[in-house]
Design a protein around this motif. Sequence first.
Motif, PDB file in Angstrom:
ATOM      1  N   ALA A 186      -9.823  -9.096 -19.558  1.00 26.35           N
ATOM      2  CA  ALA A 186      -8.832 -10.086 -19.969  1.00 26.35           C
ATOM      3  C   ALA A 186      -7.464  -9.749 -19.384  1.00 26.35           C
ATOM      4  O   ALA A 186      -7.184  -8.607 -19.015  1.00 26.35           O
ATOM      5  CB  ALA A 186      -8.756 -10.157 -21.487  1.00 26.35           C
ATOM      6  N   GLU A 187      -6.612 -10.749 -19.306  1.00 24.88           N
ATOM      7  CA  GLU A 187      -5.309 -10.586 -18.656  1.00 24.88           C
ATOM      8  C   GLU A 187      -4.434  -9.568 -19.372  1.00 24.88           C
ATOM      9  O   GLU A 187      -3.625  -8.878 -18.742  1.00 24.88           O
ATOM     10  CB  GLU A 187      -4.595 -11.938 -18.590  1.00 24.88           C
ATOM     11  N   ASP A 188      -4.587  -9.441 -20.697  1.00 27.83           N
ATOM     12  CA  ASP A 188      -3.729  -8.526 -21.445  1.00 27.83           C
ATOM     13  C   ASP A 188      -4.322  -7.118 -21.567  1.00 27.83           C
ATOM     14  O   ASP A 188      -3.753  -6.249 -22.229  1.00 27.83           O
ATOM     15  CB  ASP A 188      -3.438  -9.083 -22.842  1.00 27.83           C
ATOM     16  N   GLU A 189      -5.483  -6.879 -20.928  1.00 29.41           N
ATOM     17  CA  GLU A 189      -6.079  -5.555 -20.940  1.00 29.41           C
ATOM     18  C   GLU A 189      -5.531  -4.700 -19.807  1.00 29.41           C
ATOM     19  O   GLU A 189      -4.821  -5.180 -18.921  1.00 29.41           O
ATOM     20  CB  GLU A 189      -7.607  -5.666 -20.825  1.00 29.41           C
ATOM     21  N   GLU A 190      -5.883  -3.419 -19.831  1.00 25.92           N
ATOM     22  CA  GLU A 190      -5.424  -2.493 -18.797  1.00 25.92           C
ATOM     23  C   GLU A 190      -5.871  -2.966 -17.412  1.00 25.92           C
ATOM     24  O   GLU A 190      -6.993  -3.445 -17.232  1.00 25.92           O
ATOM     25  CB  GLU A 190      -6.005  -1.095 -19.072  1.00 25.92           C
ATOM     26  N   LEU A 191      -4.983  -2.833 -16.433  1.00 24.53           N
ATOM     27  CA  LEU A 191      -5.311  -3.267 -15.086  1.00 24.53           C
ATOM     28  C   LEU A 191      -6.506  -2.496 -14.536  1.00 24.53           C
ATOM     29  O   LEU A 191      -6.589  -1.277 -14.710  1.00 24.53           O
ATOM     30  CB  LEU A 191      -4.120  -3.057 -14.149  1.00 24.53           C
ATOM     31  N   PRO A 192      -7.432  -3.195 -13.880  1.00 26.37           N
ATOM     32  CA  PRO A 192      -8.558  -2.494 -13.243  1.00 26.37           C
ATOM     33  C   PRO A 192      -8.059  -1.685 -12.047  1.00 26.37           C
ATOM     34  O   PRO A 192      -6.952  -1.922 -11.533  1.00 26.37           O
ATOM     35  CB  PRO A 192      -9.477  -3.634 -12.802  1.00 26.37           C
ATOM     36  N   PRO A 193      -8.870  -0.727 -11.568  1.00 25.71           N
ATOM     37  CA  PRO A 193      -8.427   0.179 -10.490  1.00 25.71           C
ATOM     38  C   PRO A 193      -7.907  -0.537  -9.253  1.00 25.71           C
ATOM     39  O   PRO A 193      -6.930  -0.100  -8.642  1.00 25.71           O
ATOM     40  CB  PRO A 193      -9.690   0.984 -10.178  1.00 25.71           C
ATOM     41  N   LEU A 194      -8.537  -1.633  -8.865  1.00 29.79           N
ATOM     42  CA  LEU A 194      -8.149  -2.314  -7.632  1.00 29.79           C
ATOM     43  C   LEU A 194      -6.702  -2.792  -7.658  1.00 29.79           C
ATOM     44  O   LEU A 194      -6.057  -2.911  -6.623  1.00 29.79           O
ATOM     45  CB  LEU A 194      -9.081  -3.502  -7.385  1.00 29.79           C
ATOM     46  N   PHE A 195      -6.186  -3.063  -8.843  1.00 30.53           N
ATOM     47  CA  PHE A 195      -4.861  -3.653  -8.963  1.00 30.53           C
ATOM     48  C   PHE A 195      -3.757  -2.622  -9.143  1.00 30.53           C
ATOM     49  O   PHE A 195      -2.584  -2.985  -9.262  1.00 30.53           O
ATOM     50  CB  PHE A 195      -4.846  -4.662 -10.117  1.00 30.53           C
ATOM     51  N   LEU A 196      -4.109  -1.361  -9.174  1.00 31.65           N
ATOM     52  CA  LEU A 196      -3.085  -0.325  -9.276  1.00 31.65           C
ATOM     53  C   LEU A 196      -2.300  -0.250  -7.972  1.00 31.65           C
ATOM     54  O   LEU A 196      -2.828  -0.535  -6.891  1.00 31.65           O
ATOM     55  CB  LEU A 196      -3.735   1.015  -9.604  1.00 31.65           C
ATOM     56  N   PRO A 197      -1.043   0.122  -8.025  1.00 29.12           N
ATOM     57  CA  PRO A 197      -0.217   0.165  -6.816  1.00 29.12           C
ATOM     58  C   PRO A 197      -0.828   1.039  -5.725  1.00 29.12           C
ATOM     59  O   PRO A 197      -1.225   2.178  -5.980  1.00 29.12           O
ATOM     60  CB  PRO A 197       1.111   0.757  -7.320  1.00 29.12           C
ATOM     61  N   GLY A 198      -0.926   0.486  -4.531  1.00 30.50           N
ATOM     62  CA  GLY A 198      -1.369   1.253  -3.371  1.00 30.50           C
ATOM     63  C   GLY A 198      -2.861   1.344  -3.155  1.00 30.50           C
ATOM     64  O   GLY A 198      -3.290   1.836  -2.104  1.00 30.50           O
ATOM     65  N   VAL A 199      -3.688   0.874  -4.085  1.00 35.89           N
ATOM     66  CA  VAL A 199      -5.136   1.043  -3.952  1.00 35.89           C
ATOM     67  C   VAL A 199      -5.700   0.180  -2.821  1.00 35.89           C
ATOM     68  O   VAL A 199      -6.438   0.656  -1.950  1.00 35.89           O
ATOM     69  CB  VAL A 199      -5.853   0.736  -5.287  1.00 35.89           C
ATOM     70  N   VAL A 200      -5.358  -1.109  -2.814  1.00 43.39           N
ATOM     71  CA  VAL A 200      -5.844  -1.986  -1.747  1.00 43.39           C
ATOM     72  C   VAL A 200      -5.340  -1.491  -0.392  1.00 43.39           C
ATOM     73  O   VAL A 200      -6.087  -1.426   0.590  1.00 43.39           O
ATOM     74  CB  VAL A 200      -5.395  -3.439  -1.997  1.00 43.39           C
ATOM     75  N   GLU A 201      -4.071  -1.123  -0.334  1.00 41.79           N
ATOM     76  CA  GLU A 201      -3.499  -0.638   0.925  1.00 41.79           C
ATOM     77  C   GLU A 201      -4.196   0.628   1.400  1.00 41.79           C
ATOM     78  O   GLU A 201      -4.440   0.804   2.604  1.00 41.79           O
ATOM     79  CB  GLU A 201      -1.997  -0.391   0.750  1.00 41.79           C
ATOM     80  N   SER A 202      -4.569   1.517   0.468  1.00 44.16           N
ATOM     81  CA  SER A 202      -5.204   2.775   0.875  1.00 44.16           C
ATOM     82  C   SER A 202      -6.600   2.549   1.440  1.00 44.16           C
ATOM     83  O   SER A 202      -7.040   3.274   2.335  1.00 44.16           O
ATOM     84  CB  SER A 202      -5.277   3.745  -0.313  1.00 44.16           C
ATOM     85  N   MET A 203      -7.313   1.531   0.947  1.00 43.70           N
ATOM     86  CA  MET A 203      -8.685   1.292   1.374  1.00 43.70           C
ATOM     87  C   MET A 203      -8.782   0.376   2.589  1.00 43.70           C
ATOM     88  O   MET A 203      -9.641   0.570   3.449  1.00 43.70           O
ATOM     89  CB  MET A 203      -9.500   0.711   0.216  1.00 43.70           C
ATOM     90  N   TRP A 204      -7.920  -0.633   2.657  1.00 45.47           N
ATOM     91  CA  TRP A 204      -8.004  -1.613   3.742  1.00 45.47           C
ATOM     92  C   TRP A 204      -6.819  -1.521   4.708  1.00 45.47           C
ATOM     93  O   TRP A 204      -6.807  -2.210   5.726  1.00 45.47           O
ATOM     94  CB  TRP A 204      -8.116  -3.019   3.169  1.00 45.47           C
ATOM     95  N   GLY A 205      -5.847  -0.693   4.398  1.00 43.16           N
ATOM     96  CA  GLY A 205      -4.696  -0.551   5.291  1.00 43.16           C
ATOM     97  C   GLY A 205      -5.030   0.135   6.596  1.00 43.16           C
ATOM     98  O   GLY A 205      -4.409  -0.154   7.632  1.00 43.16           O
ATOM     99  N   GLY A 206      -6.006   1.044   6.590  1.00 39.50           N
ATOM    100  CA  GLY A 206      -6.391   1.741   7.809  1.00 39.50           C
ATOM    101  C   GLY A 206      -6.830   0.797   8.912  1.00 39.50           C
ATOM    102  O   GLY A 206      -6.344   0.888  10.048  1.00 39.50           O
ATOM    103  N   PRO A 207      -7.764  -0.125   8.625  1.00 41.16           N
ATOM    104  CA  PRO A 207      -8.148  -1.096   9.658  1.00 41.16           C
ATOM    105  C   PRO A 207      -6.976  -1.942  10.154  1.00 41.16           C
ATOM    106  O   PRO A 207      -6.924  -2.292  11.339  1.00 41.16           O
ATOM    107  CB  PRO A 207      -9.192  -1.964   8.943  1.00 41.16           C
ATOM    108  N   VAL A 208      -6.031  -2.277   9.271  1.00 40.41           N
ATOM    109  CA  VAL A 208      -4.854  -3.033   9.702  1.00 40.41           C
ATOM    110  C   VAL A 208      -4.054  -2.216  10.707  1.00 40.41           C
ATOM    111  O   VAL A 208      -3.651  -2.718  11.777  1.00 40.41           O
ATOM    112  CB  VAL A 208      -3.977  -3.413   8.486  1.00 40.41           C
ATOM    113  N   ARG A 209      -3.824  -0.950  10.401  1.00 38.54           N
ATOM    114  CA  ARG A 209      -3.051  -0.088  11.305  1.00 38.54           C
ATOM    115  C   ARG A 209      -3.797   0.138  12.619  1.00 38.54           C
ATOM    116  O   ARG A 209      -3.190   0.208  13.688  1.00 38.54           O
ATOM    117  CB  ARG A 209      -2.755   1.246  10.619  1.00 38.54           C
ATOM    118  N   ALA A 210      -5.115   0.270  12.537  1.00 35.43           N
ATOM    119  CA  ALA A 210      -5.911   0.465  13.754  1.00 35.43           C
ATOM    120  C   ALA A 210      -5.791  -0.750  14.673  1.00 35.43           C
ATOM    121  O   ALA A 210      -5.651  -0.612  15.895  1.00 35.43           O
ATOM    122  CB  ALA A 210      -7.373   0.722  13.400  1.00 35.43           C
TER     123      ALA A 210
END
Length: 360
Positions: A186-210
Amino acid sequence: MRRIVQFSTGNVGRHSLRAVIGRPDLELVGVHASSPAKIGRDAAELCDWSEPTGVIATDDIDALIGLRPDCVVYTALAETRPMEALEQLTQILAAGINVVGTSFVWLAAPRYAGDWVREPLEKACAAGGSSLYINGVDPGYSGDTLVHTALSLATRVDSITVQEIFDYANYDDAEYTGAAMGFGVAEDEELPPLFLPGVVESMWGGPVRALADGLGIVLDEVRQRTERWFTPERIDCTMMTVLPGQMAAVRFAAEGVLDGEPVITVEHVNRLTAAAAPGWIFPPDGHVGVHRVVIEGDPRVEINTHVSHPLLDPTDAACISTAARVVNAIEWVCNAPNGIIAVEDIPQAAIMNGLMWRAK
């Protein structure tokens, strides 16, 4: 013939296990399983192979290393247990055994991975004289091989968009994919791991930089964006049951920014059934999913990849393709100089050898 150990038999591992058993140029010598329900069972039972193999699943890593395989196919989930997985990989590599794998997605673009993951693995490869190759479908194929192909058709590029657009309703992976992305939260529950700051960038940022480096551009930044969609109605599907007010769709992206505008975007749009997020983009022509690359430039190039199977859902077929990305590279990796291998290191023609064999 290469001697192979399959490490895990989950959503991807059971398909790589079938491929290893079937291929005449590979010999399965060991299987790792962590579940008590799988330990002690024949490998054939764990992947619905028609005949017993005589290879029994174990959780004893030392015993598997003692088999002296040429290569380990590592498909065990690492993203929720990175330090444990890192320890397992370094142990295998330091023992002189090559590894191909589909987890540890930070290494899909290894030159841009954080020191915390890259340096221990580089040291283990050097100590054992071994090689490591990590890839998959996304991260992996859609952000490297597919986009490289599309770029080869353009004389000038304004922007690159890489997308996975997939309905995960029939994907039986609530434990990891569901929890990590936040389906059913639910929207008022704790954020799931994917939405924590920097998580998406850490996993998919490498291909962008490459891709930026390959294009010869210097990005202002790589940033992430995320968005959730919460259902007003109950949704029942294989992944889970989603109640009104809970999340049933997500879209997120890593964006490479140049002169204030995103020019390289690696994006996911994932939902549970077609009822979720009806205003968001869908795969074309009624498909369940697509891996797409769009090059805006001269000319505009769009390539859509769909996978299917006569018996399996497209999400399961995508797991077969994920396994194929590394199983097909085993021979090349076993012959490679030691170290961490990137997709661009492997000639694409090298992964075709051994593919044409009769399935049982």
